[in-house]
Design a protein around this motif. Structure first.
Motif, mmCIF file in Angstrom:
data_model
loop_
_atom_site.group_PDB
_atom_site.id
_atom_site.type_symbol
_atom_site.label_atom_id
_atom_site.label_comp_id
_atom_site.label_asym_id
_atom_site.label_seq_id
_atom_site.Cartn_x
_atom_site.Cartn_y
_atom_site.Cartn_z
ATOM 1 N N LYS A 136 10.077 -8.224 13.632
ATOM 2 C CA LYS A 136 9.364 -8.961 12.589
ATOM 3 C C LYS A 136 8.816 -10.240 13.207
ATOM 4 N N ARG A 137 7.912 -10.902 12.495
ATOM 5 C CA ARG A 137 7.350 -12.161 12.996
ATOM 6 C C ARG A 137 8.410 -13.224 13.202
ATOM 7 N N SER A 138 9.464 -13.175 12.379
ATOM 8 C CA SER A 138 10.521 -14.182 12.461
ATOM 9 C C SER A 138 11.413 -13.985 13.685
ATOM 10 N N LYS B 35 13.475 -11.425 13.911
ATOM 11 C CA LYS B 35 14.497 -10.468 13.492
ATOM 12 C C LYS B 35 13.956 -9.050 13.614
ATOM 13 N N GLU C 227 13.511 -10.941 -0.807
ATOM 14 C CA GLU C 227 13.910 -10.725 0.587
ATOM 15 C C GLU C 227 14.489 -9.326 0.774
#
Length: 197
Positions: A4-6, A8, A77
């Motif tokens: 993911k972009r984060s 994670k 989320e």
């Protein structure tokens, strides 16, 4: 697992071809049933609806004569991954009486995930991200939230809402959409909570 972009990782469930065919057949049968009941302020993963429609609906609320002043955006989320199987199946049972269909959906939900090393991980909650049926199932689960906000809105007349606002309390509408951000497997659902001051 896909990044993911984060930074994670997100698990992506890719069903076999046979499972995809069965899921598509289920979707073709179930979608018209649920489309008749979904709230008009729900735009995520629905035929003929898109994020831009949700934005237009928010724009409709903020322009006169409605003149809402605030738009608050929220995110559910891990939407697909956190759906409670028991609650989803209970919601499905309220419209679907065919036990074979319900049994198939239950099997898909509890099928587990085959990891890279060949081990099988259980799926006690959630609906596989990447499965054909998952967007519809997530809409069925989130429609409970849609109906709650819609019922709260309809419980008051325009005059009651105006009086409520005059006392310093908010009056709000919720517009739900799927924020894909150009990524076909992103499952972020967000809500516009629109409030006049």
């Amino acid at each position: 697992m896909i990044p993911k972009r984060s930074g994670k990782l997100r698990s992506l469930g890719i069903p076999t071809v046979r499972d995809r065919i069965v899921q598509m057949a289920l979707k073709l049968v179930l979608e018209p049933i649920y489309e008749a009941d979904f709230c008009p302020t729900s735009h995520g993963f629905r035929p003929g609806r898109r994020t831009q429609d949700a934005i237009e609906q928010a724009r409709f609320f903020i322009n006169p004569p409605r003149s809402y002043e605030w738009v608050i955006e929220g995110d559910v989320e891990n939407c697909f991954g956190s759906i409670h199987h028991g609650l989803l199946l209970a919601e499905l049972r309220s419209r679907v009486t065919d036990k074979r269909v319900l049994g198939l959906i239950k099997q898909f939900l509890g099928a587990g995930i085959l990891r890279e090393h060949g081990s099988l991980a259980a799926t006690p909650s959630g609906t596989p991200q990447g499965a054909i049926l998952s967007p519809l199932l997530s809409n069925v689960a989130l429609s409970v939230l849609d109906r709650h906000f819609e019922a709260a809105w309809r419980a008051h007349t325009w005059q009651q809402r105006a009086r409520h606002r005059a006392q310093g309390h908010p009056s709000y509408r919720m517009v739900r959409y799927a924020d894909l951000c150009g990524h076909p497997h992103k499952s972020a659902y967000a809500e516009f909570l629109v409030m006049p001051s």
